[in-house]
Design a protein around this motif. Structure first.
Motif, PDB file in Angstrom:
ATOM      1  N   SER A 130      27.953   2.006 -12.616  1.00 28.06           N
ATOM      2  CA  SER A 130      28.745   1.152 -13.503  1.00 28.06           C
ATOM      3  C   SER A 130      27.858   0.172 -14.256  1.00 28.06           C
ATOM      4  CB  SER A 130      29.821   0.397 -12.713  1.00 28.06           C
ATOM      5  OG  SER A 130      29.238  -0.600 -11.901  1.00 28.06           O
ATOM      6  N   GLN A 131      26.596   0.058 -13.857  1.00 22.62           N
ATOM      7  CA  GLN A 131      25.639  -0.820 -14.526  1.00 22.62           C
ATOM      8  C   GLN A 131      24.767  -0.064 -15.521  1.00 22.62           C
ATOM      9  OE1 GLN A 131      25.563  -4.238 -14.209  1.00 22.62           O
ATOM     10  NE2 GLN A 131      27.460  -3.810 -13.134  1.00 22.62           N
ATOM     11  N   ILE A 132      25.165   1.152 -15.864  1.00 21.94           N
ATOM     12  CA  ILE A 132      24.473   1.940 -16.884  1.00 21.94           C
ATOM     13  C   ILE A 132      25.478   2.237 -17.989  1.00 21.94           C
ATOM     14  CG2 ILE A 132      23.263   4.084 -17.432  1.00 21.94           C
ATOM     15  CD1 ILE A 132      22.371   4.191 -14.518  1.00 21.94           C
ATOM     16  N   ALA A 133      25.150   1.804 -19.187  1.00 22.88           N
ATOM     17  CA  ALA A 133      26.034   2.041 -20.340  1.00 22.88           C
ATOM     18  C   ALA A 133      25.638   3.353 -21.010  1.00 22.88           C
ATOM     19  CB  ALA A 133      25.925   0.898 -21.336  1.00 22.88           C
ATOM     20  N   VAL A 134      26.625   4.187 -21.263  1.00 20.65           N
ATOM     21  CA  VAL A 134      26.417   5.436 -21.992  1.00 20.65           C
ATOM     22  C   VAL A 134      27.204   5.320 -23.290  1.00 20.65           C
ATOM     23  CG1 VAL A 134      26.733   7.939 -21.993  1.00 20.65           C
ATOM     24  CG2 VAL A 134      26.130   6.758 -19.873  1.00 20.65           C
ATOM     25  N   ALA A 135      26.513   5.519 -24.395  1.00 25.49           N
ATOM     26  CA  ALA A 135      27.154   5.384 -25.701  1.00 25.49           C
ATOM     27  C   ALA A 135      27.068   6.709 -26.457  1.00 25.49           C
ATOM     28  CB  ALA A 135      26.461   4.297 -26.505  1.00 25.49           C
ATOM     29  N   ARG A 136      28.143   6.996 -27.163  1.00 29.02           N
ATOM     30  CA  ARG A 136      28.161   8.184 -28.017  1.00 29.02           C
ATOM     31  C   ARG A 136      28.191   7.710 -29.455  1.00 29.02           C
ATOM     32  NH1 ARG A 136      33.506  11.355 -28.237  1.00 29.02           N
ATOM     33  NH2 ARG A 136      33.858   9.817 -29.839  1.00 29.02           N
ATOM     34  N   ASP A 137      27.153   8.028 -30.203  1.00 26.90           N
ATOM     35  CA  ASP A 137      27.045   7.635 -31.597  1.00 26.90           C
ATOM     36  C   ASP A 137      27.702   8.669 -32.510  1.00 26.90           C
ATOM     37  OD1 ASP A 137      26.168   6.263 -33.922  1.00 26.90           O
ATOM     38  OD2 ASP A 137      24.432   7.576 -34.047  1.00 26.90           O
ATOM     39  N   LEU A 138      27.550   9.915 -32.130  1.00 24.93           N
ATOM     40  CA  LEU A 138      28.097  11.011 -32.926  1.00 24.93           C
ATOM     41  C   LEU A 138      28.775  11.986 -31.982  1.00 24.93           C
ATOM     42  CD1 LEU A 138      28.234  12.474 -35.703  1.00 24.93           C
ATOM     43  CD2 LEU A 138      26.059  13.541 -35.108  1.00 24.93           C
ATOM     44  N   ALA A 139      30.066  12.180 -32.172  1.00 16.00           N
ATOM     45  CA  ALA A 139      30.813  13.104 -31.316  1.00 16.00           C
ATOM     46  C   ALA A 139      30.251  14.515 -31.489  1.00 16.00           C
ATOM     47  CB  ALA A 139      32.289  13.090 -31.673  1.00 16.00           C
ATOM     48  N   PRO A 140      30.264  15.309 -30.425  1.00 15.30           N
ATOM     49  CA  PRO A 140      29.757  16.673 -30.549  1.00 15.30           C
ATOM     50  C   PRO A 140      30.517  17.454 -31.624  1.00 15.30           C
ATOM     51  CG  PRO A 140      30.134  16.125 -28.253  1.00 15.30           C
ATOM     52  CD  PRO A 140      30.708  15.014 -29.070  1.00 15.30           C
ATOM     53  N   SER A 141      29.763  18.117 -32.467  1.00 18.79           N
ATOM     54  CA  SER A 141      30.374  18.978 -33.479  1.00 18.79           C
ATOM     55  C   SER A 141      29.700  20.341 -33.414  1.00 18.79           C
ATOM     56  CB  SER A 141      30.231  18.370 -34.878  1.00 18.79           C
ATOM     57  OG  SER A 141      28.878  18.281 -35.246  1.00 18.79           O
ATOM     58  N   VAL A 142      30.483  21.361 -33.666  1.00 20.96           N
ATOM     59  CA  VAL A 142      30.002  22.733 -33.593  1.00 20.96           C
ATOM     60  C   VAL A 142      30.163  23.365 -34.962  1.00 20.96           C
ATOM     61  CG1 VAL A 142      30.317  24.987 -32.503  1.00 20.96           C
ATOM     62  CG2 VAL A 142      30.690  22.896 -31.183  1.00 20.96           C
ATOM     63  N   LYS A 143      29.129  24.038 -35.421  1.00 23.75           N
ATOM     64  CA  LYS A 143      29.191  24.723 -36.709  1.00 23.75           C
ATOM     65  C   LYS A 143      28.627  26.124 -36.541  1.00 23.75           C
ATOM     66  CE  LYS A 143      28.106  24.362 -41.550  1.00 23.75           C
ATOM     67  NZ  LYS A 143      29.309  24.926 -42.047  1.00 23.75           N
ATOM     68  N   ILE A 144      29.358  27.080 -37.055  1.00 22.39           N
ATOM     69  CA  ILE A 144      28.891  28.466 -37.076  1.00 22.39           C
ATOM     70  C   ILE A 144      28.126  28.656 -38.376  1.00 22.39           C
ATOM     71  CG2 ILE A 144      29.576  30.898 -37.015  1.00 22.39           C
ATOM     72  CD1 ILE A 144      30.305  29.331 -34.475  1.00 22.39           C
ATOM     73  N   ALA A 150      23.372  36.151 -42.274  1.00 18.31           N
ATOM     74  CA  ALA A 150      24.159  37.318 -42.687  1.00 18.31           C
ATOM     75  C   ALA A 150      23.262  38.445 -43.195  1.00 18.31           C
ATOM     76  CB  ALA A 150      25.166  36.924 -43.769  1.00 18.31           C
ATOM     77  N   ASP A 151      22.102  38.064 -43.740  1.00 18.66           N
ATOM     78  CA  ASP A 151      21.160  39.077 -44.215  1.00 18.66           C
ATOM     79  C   ASP A 151      20.684  39.971 -43.078  1.00 18.66           C
ATOM     80  OD1 ASP A 151      21.398  37.932 -46.689  1.00 18.66           O
ATOM     81  OD2 ASP A 151      19.489  36.838 -46.590  1.00 18.66           O
ATOM     82  N   TYR A 152      20.755  39.477 -41.851  1.00 14.10           N
ATOM     83  CA  TYR A 152      20.247  40.212 -40.694  1.00 14.10           C
ATOM     84  C   TYR A 152      21.362  40.545 -39.703  1.00 14.10           C
ATOM     85  CZ  TYR A 152      15.987  38.310 -42.644  1.00 14.10           C
ATOM     86  OH  TYR A 152      14.976  37.965 -43.500  1.00 14.10           O
ATOM     87  N   ASP A 153      22.615  40.473 -40.144  1.00 17.05           N
ATOM     88  CA  ASP A 153      23.768  40.717 -39.274  1.00 17.05           C
ATOM     89  C   ASP A 153      23.738  39.830 -38.035  1.00 17.05           C
ATOM     90  OD1 ASP A 153      24.838  42.624 -40.967  1.00 17.05           O
ATOM     91  OD2 ASP A 153      23.708  44.249 -40.026  1.00 17.05           O
ATOM     92  N   GLN A 154      23.427  38.555 -38.242  1.00 11.69           N
ATOM     93  CA  GLN A 154      23.349  37.597 -37.154  1.00 11.69           C
ATOM     94  C   GLN A 154      24.165  36.363 -37.504  1.00 11.69           C
ATOM     95  OE1 GLN A 154      19.187  36.731 -36.837  1.00 11.69           O
ATOM     96  NE2 GLN A 154      18.715  38.611 -35.735  1.00 11.69           N
ATOM     97  N   GLN A 155      24.458  35.588 -36.479  1.00 13.46           N
ATOM     98  CA  GLN A 155      25.088  34.284 -36.662  1.00 13.46           C
ATOM     99  C   GLN A 155      24.364  33.291 -35.775  1.00 13.46           C
ATOM    100  OE1 GLN A 155      29.222  34.757 -35.725  1.00 13.46           O
ATOM    101  NE2 GLN A 155      29.738  35.211 -37.833  1.00 13.46           N
ATOM    102  N   ALA A 156      24.462  32.033 -36.125  1.00  9.34           N
ATOM    103  CA  ALA A 156      23.875  30.976 -35.308  1.00  9.34           C
ATOM    104  C   ALA A 156      24.953  29.929 -35.045  1.00  9.34           C
ATOM    105  CB  ALA A 156      22.693  30.346 -36.006  1.00  9.34           C
ATOM    106  N   ILE A 157      24.833  29.284 -33.917  1.00 10.07           N
ATOM    107  CA  ILE A 157      25.750  28.201 -33.570  1.00 10.07           C
ATOM    108  C   ILE A 157      24.922  26.935 -33.441  1.00 10.07           C
ATOM    109  CG2 ILE A 157      27.388  27.326 -31.875  1.00 10.07           C
ATOM    110  CD1 ILE A 157      27.888  30.225 -31.055  1.00 10.07           C
ATOM    111  N   ARG A 158      25.319  25.900 -34.171  1.00  8.21           N
ATOM    112  CA  ARG A 158      24.618  24.625 -34.105  1.00  8.21           C
ATOM    113  C   ARG A 158      25.548  23.577 -33.511  1.00  8.21           C
ATOM    114  NH1 ARG A 158      23.031  21.930 -39.566  1.00  8.21           N
ATOM    115  NH2 ARG A 158      25.210  21.326 -39.446  1.00  8.21           N
ATOM    116  N   VAL A 159      25.070  22.891 -32.495  1.00  9.39           N
ATOM    117  CA  VAL A 159      25.816  21.795 -31.883  1.00  9.39           C
ATOM    118  C   VAL A 159      25.027  20.519 -32.120  1.00  9.39           C
ATOM    119  CG1 VAL A 159      26.741  20.839 -29.749  1.00  9.39           C
ATOM    120  CG2 VAL A 159      26.730  23.306 -30.101  1.00  9.39           C
TER     121      VAL A 159
END
Length: 182
Positions: A130-144, A150-159
């Motif tokens: 309880s004496q350690i503060a955890v802060a979130r500056d940017l909520a997790p976002s997911v982008k495909i 697409a040139d290589y029939d692939q996809q990437a996922i960025r979090v």
């Protein structure tokens, strides 16, 4: 799986001995101003009691403290017997799977890092989380990402997510270092 991977990455970083506090959050074992017990051998009940005493002398809320141990160190402590061959540490028969050391609950995690370098040694901690503060500056976002892949029939996922953690009261963290294993 993606959520599990992100959670594991955050847990590993927050319990690490790394981080610069700017681009990467400092881990629990990298905080400045914490108390330390240099064990210099196998983890013993005496070393744990010394850590407990440091927390007590720093006016830490003793009811909020938790032990953080690796599975190997916890099992080694559980094997300690008295002269009659009885195990010294016994689980609470009224609570399922709850262990306590000097009155504080035990968290067992394989994410507690060993030291690196010439002689690898282990770490443990006694912490009031309880004496350690955890802060979130940017909520997790997911982008495909499909554009270039697409040139290589692939996809990437960025979090993308931004977190930080810092002690509100560094003395509420007692680290144990220099733990050797047989």
């Amino acid at each position: 799986r993606l959520v599990n991977d992100v959670a594991a990455k955050l847990d590993t970083q927050f319990l690490s001995a790394l981080g610069d506090g700017v681009a990467t959050p400092k881990g629990l074992f990298a905080y400045a101003g914490t108390q330390n017990v240099a064990v210099g051998g196998p983890l013993t009940l005496d070393a744990l009691l010394t850590a407990w005493g440091l927390a007590l002398s720093a006016n830490v809320n003793m009811g909020a403290l938790k032990w953080l141990l690796t599975p190997g160190d916890f099992v080694s402590l559980r094997k300690v017997k008295d002269t009659a061959g009885q195990y010294l540490l016994q689980p609470d028969p009224t609570a399922d799977g709850v262990f306590r050391l000097w009155g504080c609950p035990v968290i067992v995690s394989s994410r507690v890092p060993d030291t690196t370098g010439g002689t690898v040694t282990g770490r443990a901690a006694l912490v009031d989380f309880s004496q350690i503060a955890v802060a979130r500056d940017l909520a997790p976002s997911v982008k495909i990402l499909t554009e270039r892949f697409a040139d290589y029939d692939q996809q990437a996922i960025r979090v993308v997510a931004r977190y930080d953690a810092a002690p509100l009261n560094p003395e509420a963290i007692v680290t144990l270092t220099g733990i050797t294993r047989a």
